[in-house]
Scaffold this motif. Structure first.
Motif, mmCIF file in Angstrom:
data_model
loop_
_atom_site.group_PDB
_atom_site.id
_atom_site.type_symbol
_atom_site.label_atom_id
_atom_site.label_comp_id
_atom_site.label_asym_id
_atom_site.label_seq_id
_atom_site.Cartn_x
_atom_site.Cartn_y
_atom_site.Cartn_z
ATOM 1 N N PRO A 68 0.810 -1.236 0.000
ATOM 2 C CA PRO A 68 0.000 0.000 0.000
ATOM 3 C C PRO A 68 0.836 1.276 0.000
ATOM 4 N N GLN A 69 1.940 1.268 0.744
ATOM 5 C CA GLN A 69 2.795 2.452 0.783
ATOM 6 C C GLN A 69 3.523 2.658 -0.549
ATOM 7 N N SER A 70 3.934 1.563 -1.162
ATOM 8 C CA SER A 70 4.650 1.676 -2.438
ATOM 9 C C SER A 70 3.733 2.163 -3.552
ATOM 10 N N LEU A 71 2.450 1.821 -3.472
ATOM 11 C CA LEU A 71 1.509 2.242 -4.509
ATOM 12 C C LEU A 71 1.336 3.760 -4.531
ATOM 13 N N ILE A 72 1.471 4.392 -3.382
ATOM 14 C CA ILE A 72 1.379 5.856 -3.331
ATOM 15 C C ILE A 72 2.499 6.470 -4.161
ATOM 16 N N VAL A 73 3.682 5.857 -4.092
ATOM 17 C CA VAL A 73 4.828 6.329 -4.867
ATOM 18 C C VAL A 73 4.676 5.972 -6.340
ATOM 19 N N ALA A 74 4.084 4.804 -6.608
ATOM 20 C CA ALA A 74 4.020 4.284 -7.977
ATOM 21 C C ALA A 74 2.884 4.864 -8.809
ATOM 22 N N ILE A 75 1.853 5.427 -8.183
ATOM 23 C CA ILE A 75 0.648 5.821 -8.913
ATOM 24 C C ILE A 75 0.943 6.827 -10.023
ATOM 25 N N GLY A 76 1.842 7.787 -9.761
ATOM 26 C CA GLY A 76 2.180 8.774 -10.787
ATOM 27 C C GLY A 76 2.863 8.158 -11.999
ATOM 28 N N PRO A 77 3.974 7.420 -11.805
ATOM 29 C CA PRO A 77 4.630 6.756 -12.936
ATOM 30 C C PRO A 77 3.734 5.740 -13.649
ATOM 31 N N LEU A 78 2.897 5.027 -12.887
ATOM 32 C CA LEU A 78 1.972 4.079 -13.518
ATOM 33 C C LEU A 78 0.960 4.814 -14.391
ATOM 34 N N GLY A 79 0.535 5.985 -13.942
ATOM 35 C CA GLY A 79 -0.368 6.795 -14.756
ATOM 36 C C GLY A 79 0.277 7.228 -16.055
ATOM 37 N N ASN A 80 1.549 7.612 -15.981
ATOM 38 C CA ASN A 80 2.273 7.987 -17.201
ATOM 39 C C ASN A 80 2.397 6.807 -18.153
ATOM 40 N N GLU A 81 2.651 5.635 -17.605
ATOM 41 C CA GLU A 81 2.752 4.431 -18.435
ATOM 42 C C GLU A 81 1.413 4.113 -19.089
#
Length: 236
Positions: A157-170
């Motif tokens: 859950p904590q890592s998803l907060i960091v990943a959401i932006g780059p995943l959105g770009n992808e």
């Protein structure tokens, strides 16, 4: 020139009536293709990220090789390799019972997109997992939490907060890259656009496609921004 004349240059009612429904169908195909491949790619990408972070040298090297290949070669080449390359091995796929898969442009495109985005998402997940403070692991260990509980309830859950932006770009890059699916006879948004233009020779067909792609990207961007704000509201 009046406003109506100017509007008629970009929105031909007759043309819109004729090809409008096909554009809607193409839009749905694009959405379906991107949604399924991105979701499957996320699952595979997370597994690859864990393999990259494992203590096994074999798993690390296999995952690194996979990511290197799919990030280093063009998506178009990967699509052609799967559809035209592996698709040419008809006898082999018939023997193993998979010819139904590799003869279908839709399945080959879905596979190519999934494998490609998984490589990018793997690096996103790996970076986000490494961004979690080591103290979180230590706290979970002190509480005698199981490894699975620690990962799914604390770390992920904590890592998803960091990943959401780059995943959105992808995801946005995938939406735009999905236009190449039309090169293997998939009637997605761009495939329908090419078909409509070949029959009408009216440039506004491509303008409609551009506007629809912009609309999809904007909806996705705003949705992800809202999700990111919701997930990180406790950090404000």
């Amino acid at each position: 020139m009046t406003f109506d004349d100017l509007l008629a240059m970009f929105v031909n009612p007759e043309l819109l009536e004729r090809y409008g429904p096909r554009f809607v169908d193409g839009l749905l195909v694009t959405g379906k293709l991107v949604a399924i491949s991105f979701t499957l790619g996320a699952v595979l990408g997370l597994l690859l990220a864990l393999a990259r972070m494992s203590k096994s040298q074999l798993l690390q090297r296999l995952a690194a090789g996979y990511i290197y290949f799919f990030r280093g070669s063009p998506l178009l080449a990967q699509l052609f390799l799967l559809y035209y390359g592996l698709g040419s091995l008809k006898s082999f796929w018939q023997d193993v019972g998979l010819w139904w898969f590799f003869r279908d442009a839709w399945f080959c495109t879905l596979l190519a997109f999934t494998l490609n985005t998984a490589a990018y998402q793997a690096e996103i997940f790996r970076g986000s997992l490494l961004a979690v403070a080591p103290g979180q692991y230590e706290a979970a260990k002190a509480l005698s939490l199981k490894r699975s509980t620690t990962f799914f309830k604390v770390i992920l859950p904590q890592s998803l907060i960091v990943a959401i932006g780059p995943l959105g770009n992808e995801l946005i890059l995938m939406i735009k890259a999905s236009a190449i699916a039309s090169l293997v006879t998939i009637y997605d948004l761009m495939g329908v656009t090419k078909l409509a233009f070949s029959r009408s020779f009216d440039f506004q067909i491509y303008l409609w496609a551009a506007v629809l792609y912009l609309l999809i990207v904007e909806i996705v961007r705003r949705s992800l921004k809202h999700i990111e704000a919701r997930l990180g509201r406790h950090l404000r």
